[in-house]
Design an enzyme around this catalytic site. Sequence first.
Site, short mmCIF file in Angstrom:
data_model
loop_
_atom_site.label_atom_id
_atom_site.label_comp_id
_atom_site.label_asym_id
_atom_site.label_seq_id
_atom_site.Cartn_x
_atom_site.Cartn_y
_atom_site.Cartn_z
N HIS A 108 1.10 -0.83 -0.12
CA HIS A 108 0.03 0.11 -0.15
C HIS A 108 0.97 1.49 0.02
CE1 HIS A 108 -3.29 -2.92 0.57
NE2 HIS A 108 -2.63 -2.84 1.81
N HIS A 133 5.66 6.98 6.11
CA HIS A 133 5.17 6.26 4.46
C HIS A 133 4.86 7.75 3.95
CE1 HIS A 133 1.39 5.84 7.19
NE2 HIS A 133 0.79 6.90 5.68
N HIS A 152 3.63 11.19 5.78
CA HIS A 152 2.99 10.76 7.33
C HIS A 152 3.70 10.18 8.20
CE1 HIS A 152 -1.37 10.62 4.92
NE2 HIS A 152 -0.77 11.55 5.46
ZN LIG Z 1 -0.85 7.55 5.51
#
Ligand SMILES: [Zn+2]
Length: 269
Positions: A108, A133, A152
């Site tokens: 992801h 990330h 983040h």
């Molecule tokens: Zn994030």
Amino acid sequence: MPFTFASYFLITKISNMKKHIFPFLAMMTLLLASCHTAKEAHHHAHWSYAGETDPAHWAELEKDAQCDGKHQSPINIIEKDVKPSNANNLVFHYSPQTKIKDAVNNGHSIQFNFDEGNFIYYNGKEYKLKQLHFHEGSEHTVNGIRYPIEMHLVHVSDDGQIAVVGVFGSEGTDSQLFEFFDKFLPIAVDEHKSIHQALDLKSFLPTNSAYYSYTGSLTTPPCSENVNWIVYKMPIVLSVDEVEQIRKELPIRNYRPTQPLNGRTVYEN
Ligand SMILES: [Zn+2]
């Protein structure tokens, strides 16, 4: 399962109830346990950013998650509605010696995990930096404008509360920070790469520390709420090539669409 249940129930009723109640309970326990295991196995691989498992389907795919909650993230920050905060309670205690332990591609995003040593104080509470990330483009938007990248920084307190610092990336000149990250790319899906190198993360944060804050959620399943969001107003700058390096590693457009505010207030410091 309905057929088995119904037929067994019928037999149980006809037969002596006392004699059958224990096997009946045992069978029910087994059935429930196997349903649970199947669901668990299902859990991790399933959600995505495109097609049948995209963000519009997260709430139905992730039944135990909060993706259909009322205080979700990300949001579109509308500057004219932002209220001044009467608290100024964010202090960074990031050490230049703190090392990045490893990097992982979880399918992801690309995530860099930190050793202990970096923390923030936010509203009187300590939150330890666990990982950072990337999303391409940004998850939060400002007046409807989406930045090319959002990083983040995920912090967790000892009692399990979460504070995420969001930093936008805009395209311009080379960034030493992304030069550092790019050294460890590519990383294949599910690959872990050991790093054990110090990163002076604080020196790369935006030079203007003004930020937006609001209460929202994780932007990926389980979409847990009561996350403290701190979003820097000023982006950091990285080159088009560096954006491209990161983009190649991520699922295309790995951002969740903005969620309704539902009466929440966004503050600024
Ligand atoms: Zn994030």
